[in-house]
Design a protein around this motif. Sequence first.
Motif, PDB file in Angstrom:
ATOM      1  N   THR A 171      32.726 -26.421 -17.568  1.00 16.91           N
ATOM      2  CA  THR A 171      33.258 -25.773 -18.769  1.00 16.91           C
ATOM      3  C   THR A 171      34.735 -25.410 -18.661  1.00 16.91           C
ATOM      4  O   THR A 171      35.316 -24.908 -19.623  1.00 16.91           O
TER       5      THR A 171
ATOM      6  N   ALA B  42      32.961 -21.686 -24.832  1.00 15.24           N
ATOM      7  CA  ALA B  42      32.067 -22.476 -23.982  1.00 15.24           C
ATOM      8  C   ALA B  42      31.280 -21.620 -23.005  1.00 15.24           C
ATOM      9  O   ALA B  42      30.355 -22.122 -22.353  1.00 15.24           O
TER      10      ALA B  42
ATOM     11  N   MET C  33      37.419 -25.755 -21.590  1.00  9.36           N
ATOM     12  CA  MET C  33      36.749 -25.912 -22.881  1.00  9.36           C
ATOM     13  C   MET C  33      37.023 -24.758 -23.844  1.00  9.36           C
ATOM     14  O   MET C  33      36.624 -24.826 -24.999  1.00  9.36           O
TER      15      MET C  33
END
Length: 200
Positions: free
Chosen positions: A121, A128, A124
């Motif tokens: 993640t 996220a 992101m």
Amino acid sequence: MRQTVADRGVHVTSLINNAGFGSFAPFTEADSGHLTAEIAVDVVAPVQLTAAFLPGMMSAGNGFIINLASVSAYLPSPRMAVYGAAKAFVLSFTESLWTELRGTGVTAFAVSPGATATEFTTGMGPDAQVLTAGRLRRPEDVVATALNHLDRRNPGPTVIDGRLNRLAVLSSRLMSRRRSALTMARVFDPGRLSASQPAR
């Protein structure tokens, strides 16, 4: 690619297609270039690498290919539409390979992890964090699942890592596609984390 590896004196007996990344945003808000790169890494690369090295394994009559799919391959993935579709491709591609390779001495199967404690993640964005809000599996768990499956006398085309992930996939099969999509929209809704925080 195959010739470059051969020129370096490397004899490939196994292939693990593990590289991949995703994005977390509504499809209309995602960067198109990022999505194109996502497809290149998650879909095109495993196909090209498999095409490069599978013939040598078949000639030798042994070897294995492990492709990393995802629980997202089985479930709708709102906010991760391209990632989920890419992993569904990997799952279907590998199941077909498994069938074609029966009797050749070469094994192919897909491993489907769920939320795992990696750097997946990273980059992101804050939304996220919803992807790692529950119990996380460890990378070692996923590796153990893959190796245990490989050690089976006749490994099937797919294996899902973790009991809770297997239950999630099984539960989704008991729902309509509509209900499954709406359920995953709630699971992937970043607002559910703030809503669950106690008021101050």
